[in-house]
Design a protein around this motif. Structure first.
Motif, PDB file in Angstrom:
ATOM      1  N   ASP A 205     -63.364  12.098  30.309  1.00 27.14           N
ATOM      2  CA  ASP A 205     -62.804  13.365  30.797  1.00 27.14           C
ATOM      3  C   ASP A 205     -62.508  14.304  29.623  1.00 27.14           C
ATOM      4  O   ASP A 205     -62.709  15.525  29.726  1.00 27.14           O
TER       5      ASP A 205
ATOM      6  N   ASN B 233     -65.580  16.016  28.253  1.00 30.58           N
ATOM      7  CA  ASN B 233     -66.129  17.038  29.143  1.00 30.58           C
ATOM      8  C   ASN B 233     -65.086  18.071  29.567  1.00 30.58           C
ATOM      9  O   ASN B 233     -65.259  18.762  30.572  1.00 30.58           O
ATOM     10  N   ASP B 234     -64.035  18.192  28.779  1.00 33.19           N
ATOM     11  CA  ASP B 234     -62.950  19.127  29.078  1.00 33.19           C
ATOM     12  C   ASP B 234     -63.210  20.456  28.370  1.00 33.19           C
ATOM     13  O   ASP B 234     -63.248  20.519  27.141  1.00 33.19           O
ATOM     14  N   PRO B 235     -63.385  21.559  29.111  1.00 38.31           N
ATOM     15  CA  PRO B 235     -63.675  22.859  28.480  1.00 38.31           C
ATOM     16  C   PRO B 235     -62.528  23.394  27.626  1.00 38.31           C
ATOM     17  O   PRO B 235     -62.723  24.320  26.851  1.00 38.31           O
ATOM     18  N   ARG B 236     -61.337  22.812  27.738  1.00 35.78           N
ATOM     19  CA  ARG B 236     -60.224  23.234  26.877  1.00 35.78           C
ATOM     20  C   ARG B 236     -60.470  22.825  25.422  1.00 35.78           C
ATOM     21  O   ARG B 236     -59.930  23.440  24.507  1.00 35.78           O
ATOM     22  N   TYR B 237     -61.270  21.789  25.239  1.00 26.79           N
ATOM     23  CA  TYR B 237     -61.473  21.261  23.894  1.00 26.79           C
ATOM     24  C   TYR B 237     -62.928  21.321  23.433  1.00 26.79           C
ATOM     25  O   TYR B 237     -63.199  21.210  22.237  1.00 26.79           O
ATOM     26  N   PHE B 238     -63.869  21.496  24.364  1.00 24.48           N
ATOM     27  CA  PHE B 238     -65.278  21.525  24.021  1.00 24.48           C
ATOM     28  C   PHE B 238     -65.947  22.727  24.674  1.00 24.48           C
ATOM     29  O   PHE B 238     -65.599  23.113  25.791  1.00 24.48           O
ATOM     30  N   ASP B 239     -66.907  23.306  23.972  1.00 26.15           N
ATOM     31  CA  ASP B 239     -67.661  24.437  24.483  1.00 26.15           C
ATOM     32  C   ASP B 239     -68.743  23.920  25.416  1.00 26.15           C
ATOM     33  O   ASP B 239     -69.837  23.543  24.989  1.00 26.15           O
ATOM     34  N   MET B 240     -68.435  23.859  26.690  1.00 30.42           N
ATOM     35  CA  MET B 240     -69.374  23.307  27.657  1.00 30.42           C
ATOM     36  C   MET B 240     -70.558  24.232  27.904  1.00 30.42           C
ATOM     37  O   MET B 240     -71.607  23.792  28.375  1.00 30.42           O
ATOM     38  N   GLY B 241     -70.395  25.507  27.556  1.00 29.51           N
ATOM     39  CA  GLY B 241     -71.500  26.435  27.744  1.00 29.51           C
ATOM     40  C   GLY B 241     -72.680  26.129  26.844  1.00 29.51           C
ATOM     41  O   GLY B 241     -73.831  26.397  27.195  1.00 29.51           O
TER      42      GLY B 241
ATOM     43  N   SER C 288     -73.406  23.096  25.901  1.00 30.67           N
ATOM     44  CA  SER C 288     -73.797  21.711  26.141  1.00 30.67           C
ATOM     45  C   SER C 288     -74.994  21.641  27.075  1.00 30.67           C
ATOM     46  O   SER C 288     -75.187  22.499  27.937  1.00 30.67           O
TER      47      SER C 288
ATOM     48  N   ASN D 246     -73.072  17.118  30.983  1.00 30.46           N
ATOM     49  CA  ASN D 246     -71.904  16.287  30.732  1.00 30.46           C
ATOM     50  C   ASN D 246     -72.250  15.110  29.819  1.00 30.46           C
ATOM     51  O   ASN D 246     -73.359  14.588  29.841  1.00 30.46           O
TER      52      ASN D 246
END
Length: 379
Positions: free
Chosen positions: A299, A302-310, A312, A315
């Motif tokens: 989790d 895959n948390d956008p608070r800590y990782f730039d999911m854009g 990525s 997941n």
């Protein structure tokens, strides 16, 4: 006549010196004690609190801090203190963040934490070789073997301001649940290394992080417990990739530790209200053990608070870690291959004890289980 003139001149000099001295003494006696002394350096300017939270990029819910003495030097000014806040209005997660903030740039604390029913000073203590291996390979570290009685008092000290955590710990009905919860709690509050009492240190923790990775960019070091690439993996393990929690290294306040403490606390208090607790060993794994630990880590990845999911490609899943043979860096986490904390198991691609990546040997005592149920799934 000449001698009289000379005498008069000397008298004049004496009188002049006398009057000058008296004048100076009289002036000093009337000087205000509050007058500034000459050449006194001006006091330093007060700290500018307008940018108190500037630069806190790693964790938006906390402010940066440092424990290093060199932070007092000219090029590293001391950050302003945080203003006291009313914690009663915070969520549990925010309370934990406020009480134990996270700063990835600090050093890993030189602590080794272990738990057992007796301390090494007791004649009942039977893990002397294992315990000594950690002390020998980590000179200068503070190494503590915490008993159940000491754990209670230590947690009351560390979590006095968050009573729901203490309520949850007291409510856990089995020693194994308390032991699981304690490792997360002590690492969240103090950081360092936690390792089960039946583990041997093979290599110093100073070698766990590759030299190519700056240690000030890492806040959590974990290892893979299981990588069962077989159709019946669910019969033996809870997750396709399972991270071990018998050995963990962390810096205080890491968000993964914060999250798992919040999860276990909420779930425990919920079960306490419902009068429902675990009854099977697999439920222990799901409740406080490697299953919930693994879920919390994924989790976080895959948390956008800590990782730039854009940026990525998708997941992060078990596919990113299956069959790895060298450390893998994900954000501020180092994931070690199965050989590092599970050498010698002779399955799932694990190397032997003399493998360069073998760091910790686990005896898999399963001391919390009945003797007939220990070592299940090892072969």
């Amino acid at each position: 006549m000449a001698s009289r003139k000379m005498l008069s001149f000397k008298r004049a000099i004496v009188f002049a010196v006398f009057f000058l001295t008296a004048f100076i003494l009289l002036r000093r006696s009337h000087t205000n004690a509050n007058d500034p002394e000459p050449f006194r350096k001006p006091p330093p300017k007060p700290a500018d609190t307008s940018n108190q939270h500037a630069g806190a990029k790693h964790d938006p819910s906390t402010a940066s801090y440092t424990t290093e003495v060199e932070s007092l030097s000219k090029d590293k000014p001391v950050p302003p203190q945080k203003a006291l806040e009313d914690m009663s209005k915070m969520s549990l997660y925010d309370k934990l963040a406020y009480q134990y903030p996270y700063d990835v740039e600090t050093k890993f604390p030189a602590y080794i934490w272990q738990t057992w029913k007796w301390t090494p000073a007791s004649g009942e203590f039977t893990f002397r070789d294992q315990e000594a291996s950690w002390t020998t390979l980590h000179p200068g570290f503070v190494h503590e073997v915490i008993t159940d009685q000491v754990a209670v008092h230590l947690l009351r000290l560390l979590y006095a301001s968050i009573p729901e955590v203490l309520e949850a710990y007291d409510a856990l009905p089995q020693p194994v649940l308390k032991a699981d919860f304690f490792r997360y709690l002590i690492l969240l509050a103090r950081g360092g290394i936690y390792s089960d009492i039946d583990t041997y240190a093979i290599r110093s923790a100073l070698e766990w992080i590759p030299d190519s990775v700056p240690k000030e960019s890492i806040g959590l070091v974990i290892g893979i417990e299981a990588d069962p690439d077989r159709p019946d993996w669910a019969d033996w393990y809870s997750r396709r990739i399972q991270f071990c929690q018998w050995t963990i290294q962390a810096k205080p306040g890491h968000p993964v530790l914060r999250d798992i403490v919040a999860r276990i606390t909420k779930e425990t208090l919920k079960r306490k209200r419902e009068g429902l607790f675990v009854s099977k060993d697999k439920s222990v794994v799901e409740f406080t053990g490697p299953a919930v630990w693994t879920d919390t880590i994924f989790d976080y990845f895959n948390d956008p608070r800590y990782f730039d999911m854009g940026a990525s490609q998708g997941n992060i899943t078990y596919l990113n870690f299956t069959k790895i043979v060298s450390p893998k860096k994900v954000g501020d986490v180092i994931v070690l291959p199965i050989t590092s904390f599970s050498p010698g198991v002779q399955q799932m691609g694990a190397g032997d004890y003399d493998d360069p990546m073998a760091f910790v040997k686990h005896d898999f005592e399963g001391t919390w289980k009945p003797e007939s149920e220990r070592h299940i799934g090892e072969n």
